[in-house]
Design a protein around this motif. Sequence first.
Motif, PDB file in Angstrom:
ATOM      1  N   LYS A 289       8.685   0.317  11.475  1.00 40.36           N
ATOM      2  CA  LYS A 289       7.079  -0.075  11.968  1.00 40.36           C
ATOM      3  C   LYS A 289       6.772  -1.336  11.458  1.00 40.36           C
ATOM      4  CE  LYS A 289       6.135   4.529  13.728  1.00 40.36           C
ATOM      5  NZ  LYS A 289       7.479   5.092  13.658  1.00 40.36           N
ATOM      6  N   MET A 290       6.171  -2.108  12.000  1.00 42.37           N
ATOM      7  CA  MET A 290       5.679  -3.431  11.591  1.00 42.37           C
ATOM      8  C   MET A 290       4.708  -3.180  10.324  1.00 42.37           C
ATOM      9  SD  MET A 290       7.284  -6.075  12.940  1.00 42.37           S
ATOM     10  CE  MET A 290       6.416  -7.625  12.955  1.00 42.37           C
ATOM     11  N   TYR A 291       3.831  -2.186  10.309  1.00 39.62           N
ATOM     12  CA  TYR A 291       2.710  -2.211   9.325  1.00 39.62           C
ATOM     13  C   TYR A 291       3.373  -1.886   7.916  1.00 39.62           C
ATOM     14  CZ  TYR A 291       3.125   2.932   9.671  1.00 39.62           C
ATOM     15  OH  TYR A 291       3.736   4.199   9.547  1.00 39.62           O
ATOM     16  N   LYS A 292       4.616  -1.539   7.976  1.00 46.86           N
ATOM     17  CA  LYS A 292       5.160  -1.251   6.659  1.00 46.86           C
ATOM     18  C   LYS A 292       5.725  -2.402   5.945  1.00 46.86           C
ATOM     19  CE  LYS A 292       7.028   3.512   7.997  1.00 46.86           C
ATOM     20  NZ  LYS A 292       8.142   4.144   8.220  1.00 46.86           N
ATOM     21  N   ILE A 293       5.695  -3.547   6.771  1.00 42.06           N
ATOM     22  CA  ILE A 293       5.955  -4.933   5.788  1.00 42.06           C
ATOM     23  C   ILE A 293       4.644  -5.476   5.246  1.00 42.06           C
ATOM     24  CG2 ILE A 293       6.686  -6.895   6.217  1.00 42.06           C
ATOM     25  CD1 ILE A 293       8.495  -6.272   8.693  1.00 42.06           C
ATOM     26  N   GLN A 294       4.374  -5.443   4.066  1.00 42.43           N
ATOM     27  CA  GLN A 294       3.420  -6.048   3.387  1.00 42.43           C
ATOM     28  C   GLN A 294       3.567  -7.445   3.036  1.00 42.43           C
ATOM     29  OE1 GLN A 294       0.678  -3.932   3.162  1.00 42.43           O
ATOM     30  NE2 GLN A 294       2.069  -2.526   4.160  1.00 42.43           N
ATOM     31  N   GLU A 295       2.255  -8.103   2.954  1.00 39.14           N
ATOM     32  CA  GLU A 295       2.188  -9.690   2.805  1.00 39.14           C
ATOM     33  C   GLU A 295       2.969 -10.218   1.449  1.00 39.14           C
ATOM     34  OE1 GLU A 295      -2.340  -8.410   2.188  1.00 39.14           O
ATOM     35  OE2 GLU A 295      -0.513  -7.804   3.581  1.00 39.14           O
ATOM     36  N   ASP A 296       2.482  -9.304   0.479  1.00 44.60           N
ATOM     37  CA  ASP A 296       3.080  -9.436  -0.937  1.00 44.60           C
ATOM     38  C   ASP A 296       4.687  -9.655  -0.802  1.00 44.60           C
ATOM     39  OD1 ASP A 296       3.231  -6.829  -0.483  1.00 44.60           O
ATOM     40  OD2 ASP A 296       3.165  -6.401  -2.705  1.00 44.60           O
ATOM     41  N   GLU A 297       5.275  -8.677  -0.017  1.00 45.03           N
ATOM     42  CA  GLU A 297       6.690  -8.757  -0.090  1.00 45.03           C
ATOM     43  C   GLU A 297       7.174 -10.109   0.812  1.00 45.03           C
ATOM     44  OE1 GLU A 297       7.417  -3.982   0.172  1.00 45.03           O
ATOM     45  OE2 GLU A 297       7.003  -4.868   1.991  1.00 45.03           O
ATOM     46  N   GLY A 321      13.943  -1.120   1.306  1.00 43.84           N
ATOM     47  CA  GLY A 321      13.349   0.034   1.739  1.00 43.84           C
ATOM     48  C   GLY A 321      12.199   0.087   2.569  1.00 43.84           C
ATOM     49  N   LEU A 322      12.166  -0.824   3.221  1.00 46.00           N
ATOM     50  CA  LEU A 322      11.000  -1.092   4.320  1.00 46.00           C
ATOM     51  C   LEU A 322      11.002   0.157   5.383  1.00 46.00           C
ATOM     52  CD1 LEU A 322      10.641  -4.924   4.687  1.00 46.00           C
ATOM     53  CD2 LEU A 322       9.061  -3.540   3.431  1.00 46.00           C
ATOM     54  N   GLU A 323      12.068   0.221   5.667  1.00 50.45           N
ATOM     55  CA  GLU A 323      12.427   1.371   6.960  1.00 50.45           C
ATOM     56  C   GLU A 323      11.796   2.617   6.636  1.00 50.45           C
ATOM     57  OE1 GLU A 323      15.574  -1.704   6.967  1.00 50.45           O
ATOM     58  OE2 GLU A 323      14.735  -0.465   5.375  1.00 50.45           O
TER      59      GLU A 323
END
Length: 330
Positions: A289-297, A321-323
């Motif tokens: 899901k896209m919301y799990k990707i954070q800008e700091d990453e 481990g974003l999934e």
Amino acid sequence: MRILVIRRGAIGDVIITLPTLGILREYHPDAYIEVIGNREYWEIANKRYYVDAISAGEIKLTQELYSKDGKLSKEITDYFSSFDLILAYINDPERIIKENLKRIGAKQILIYLPFPKGDDLHAADYTALILREIGLDVNPPLFPKVHLSSEDLDFASKFLSPFMKYEPLVAIHPRTYGIKGWSIEKFINIGKWIENTLGGKSIWVIGPAEEENLKLIKSNFPTSAFLHLNYLPKVAAVLNLSHLYLGCDTGISHLAAAVGVPIITLFGPTNPHVWGPRGKKVLIIKADKMYKIQEDEVMQIILKYNLSQDIEEYKILTELGLETREGSEL
């Protein structure tokens, strides 16, 4: 030799078809190649190595062509029978279109489903494999390539001239809607980080879907460049002169990869092994899901790859481990 390719669809569909046209052009360098498709999107290939002309499907693909034993006009009959090869990416389960084309004198006809159904073959490779039926070599993996004219590049140089003192120049396509979109706040935070921390400048690529956030973006980036999707060759040329591209699972990401700019693309539920942008400098960050990707990453990845200078091969990053990260959607 006269070749007709029927390929309707969006920007990404055009880009993944370029390797197929490249193979046809390689085997038939002097051929006349015409495309039936969306003119707005196919301009990226028109008079730019691949295509000699574009026709509108609404005019040529008449209702009679889809009807069993349909009576076709002399104009349509003369048009289709003038081609030595017709390659059509259409659904024709009952072979009605193919039989109609044969009946009116089309010489060689290849009908192919527009998109792959499985998860083991990239769309660009799938699209080209039909050419093996006429004895042409197809050797995956295939990488789309956009050929830009001198006029395209001149436009890009003038457009970016006020910003060339900044490095990096990062083109951002801020797609936010649907399951493929990312938070506008995250795009803005990365843009600010690029300008305030790295000393670069953001170039905002704006299409109809991004217009709703345009006022917000401009209020945060009053001195940045804004590139509207009015004419794809000009957009491609500006992307070509950028140092890095950041976007989501969109046709513009495919376009950026095809011009050769290093790109970082964010993918949610879509399978990037089939639908990811294909390029020599492509890095895909995949989450369920896209919301799990954070800008700091994303910032860390930009720094890790030295502003993409070390992205030298196609990569899909899942090791973060974003999934499986838990969180609430923004």
